[in-house]
Design an enzyme around this catalytic site. Structure first.
Site, PDB file in Angstrom:
ATOM      1  N   PRO A   2       0.808  -1.208   0.000  1.00  0.00           N
ATOM      2  CA  PRO A   2       0.000   0.000   0.000  1.00  0.00           C
ATOM      3  C   PRO A   2       0.849   1.268   0.000  1.00  0.00           C
ATOM      4  O   PRO A   2       1.697   1.450   0.869  1.00  0.00           O
ATOM      5  CB  PRO A   2      -0.829  -0.113   1.285  1.00  0.00           C
ATOM      6  CG  PRO A   2      -0.171  -1.140   2.110  1.00  0.00           C
ATOM      7  CD  PRO A   2       0.768  -1.920   1.267  1.00  0.00           C
ATOM      8  N   GLU A   3       0.642   2.102  -0.988  1.00  0.00           N
ATOM      9  CA  GLU A   3       1.240   3.428  -0.995  1.00  0.00           C
ATOM     10  C   GLU A   3       0.099   4.422  -0.775  1.00  0.00           C
ATOM     11  O   GLU A   3      -1.004   4.018  -0.430  1.00  0.00           O
ATOM     12  CB  GLU A   3       1.983   3.674  -2.316  1.00  0.00           C
ATOM     13  CG  GLU A   3       3.149   2.703  -2.478  1.00  0.00           C
ATOM     14  CD  GLU A   3       3.996   2.951  -3.717  1.00  0.00           C
ATOM     15  OE1 GLU A   3       3.983   4.074  -4.226  1.00  0.00           O
ATOM     16  OE2 GLU A   3       4.664   2.009  -4.155  1.00  0.00           O
ATOM     17  N   LYS A  69       1.112   7.790   4.284  1.00  0.00           N
ATOM     18  CA  LYS A  69       0.637   6.400   4.212  1.00  0.00           C
ATOM     19  C   LYS A  69       0.064   5.931   5.545  1.00  0.00           C
ATOM     20  O   LYS A  69      -0.140   4.744   5.747  1.00  0.00           O
ATOM     21  CB  LYS A  69       1.789   5.474   3.807  1.00  0.00           C
ATOM     22  CG  LYS A  69       2.400   5.783   2.443  1.00  0.00           C
ATOM     23  CD  LYS A  69       3.573   4.864   2.171  1.00  0.00           C
ATOM     24  CE  LYS A  69       4.390   5.348   0.985  1.00  0.00           C
ATOM     25  NZ  LYS A  69       5.652   4.589   0.842  1.00  0.00           N
ATOM     26  N   ARG A 280      16.239  -0.373  -2.812  1.00  0.00           N
ATOM     27  CA  ARG A 280      15.017  -0.862  -3.454  1.00  0.00           C
ATOM     28  C   ARG A 280      15.238  -1.101  -4.934  1.00  0.00           C
ATOM     29  O   ARG A 280      15.948  -0.350  -5.608  1.00  0.00           O
ATOM     30  CB  ARG A 280      13.867   0.117  -3.293  1.00  0.00           C
ATOM     31  CG  ARG A 280      13.266   0.107  -1.932  1.00  0.00           C
ATOM     32  CD  ARG A 280      13.212   1.483  -1.453  1.00  0.00           C
ATOM     33  NE  ARG A 280      12.572   1.666  -0.177  1.00  0.00           N
ATOM     34  CZ  ARG A 280      12.766   2.763   0.516  1.00  0.00           C
ATOM     35  NH1 ARG A 280      13.568   3.693   0.060  1.00  0.00           N
ATOM     36  NH2 ARG A 280      12.165   2.933   1.651  1.00  0.00           N
TER      37      ARG A 280
END
Length: 290
Positions: A2-3, A69, A280
């Site tokens: 979830p962003e 978030k 990442r």
DNA sequence: CGCTGTGACCGGGCGC
DNA sequence: TGCGCCCGGTCACAG
């Protein structure tokens, strides 16, 4: 994962489902209790699990809002207001159901960590497969400093200027642009998916040094991020692995992504490349992004 | 004191 | 089948 758009979707679903209702009872998972016994704080942070259950009992949920978030439950008991803050981590999910059996997917049913019984008899359920999420009970945001350090909401009128100012700081100037736009203290809510998409849209290489991008292009990049976040919100977010909205439904944005997780560039069909930036995976087109 | 780098937290999924 | 490793959002803490 979830962003911001996914969290926004969760909040929009939670608002009509829980606002104005009172929490009658809370039950935390054995896993949470066991971790606390081992000196860890699985999901529930900075408070003993049994104290959390006790203090949440009788809380009236006044409002549910999103900040970056994070999900903020504005709660109140005996005229005193508190904040119950949730981050979904990688795999957190909320459900409002009559019984736990109503959670259709087994992987979510198997990892239920908090069950809030509402005055209506409904269950507000927090499930988290990898337990990277967090539930935090605080009096006000000052109690958890990271919440104060977050960049403005990307839709806030000051957000672009804030981004430009941060980029000008020595600590950011020489960093890869992707690392900078994914830093929550620079731009709120832009994670790997949307950073990857915005950089592709702009034709900017993810490893490009921040100070090697003109102010004009930085502004355009910020606009691209804001636009794609907005588009994703309208599409119900991206369901990459475990994100579900409150009704257990997947989003639709994953079908519109052009670069994240792609093997070939949709523009020129060149094989994409991946490198690690800021720890990442960063996918890009070596021909279209410079 | 401020910044940087690293470890910790996890289980699903994948490669071998 | 089975095992081991990789992945990732965020923070705490060491250096």
């Amino acid at each position: 994962m979830p962003e911001l758009p996914e969290v926004e979707g969760v909040v929009r679903a939670l608002v009509p489902a829980v606002e104005g209702k009172t929490i009658m009872k809370v039950e935390l998972s054995d896993t949470i209790y066991a971790s606390f016994g081992l000196g860890k704080q699985c999901i529930v942070k900075n408070i003993e699990p049994n104290l959390f259950e006790e203090v949440m009992q009788g809380m009236h949920i006044q409002k549910v809002t999103r900040r970056s978030k994070y999900i903020y439950f504005h709660i109140e008991k005996n005229q005193e207001s508190f904040l119950f803050v949730n981050h979904l981590g990688m795999t957190g999910a909320w459900f409002v159901v009559q019984t736990l059996g109503d959670i259709t997917e087994e992987k979510f049913r198997k990892h239920v960590h908090a069950v809030f019984t509402l005055e209506t008899g409904e269950l507000l359920v927090y499930s988290d497969i990898r337990r990277f999420g967090e539930l935090r009970f605080i009096k006000k945001v000052e109690e958890h400093p990271p919440l104060l350090l977050m960049a403005p909401e990307p839709f806030d009128s000051v957000a672009c200027e804030f981004f430009l100012d941060k980029c000008a700081l020595p600590k950011y100037q020489n960093k890869p642009i992707k690392e900078v736009i994914m830093d929550g203290q620079v731009i709120s809510g832009c994670g790997n998916i949307y950073a990857t998409e915005a950089l592709f849209k702009m034709g900017i290489h993810p490893a490009r040094k921040t100070n090697r991008i003109s102010k004009k292009r930085k502004i355009e990049l910020f606009e691209a991020i804001r636009t794609i976040l907005q588009e994703s919100i309208e599409m119900g977010g991206s369901t990459i692995s475990d994100y579900r909205n409150i009704n257990g439904e997947a989003g639709g944005m994953q079908n519109r992504l052009k670069m994240y997780g792609k093997k070939f560039c949709p523009q020129c069909n060149t094989a994409t490349k991946a490198l690690s930036i800021g720890g990442r995976t960063s996918v890009y087109c070596p021909k279209c992004q410079h």
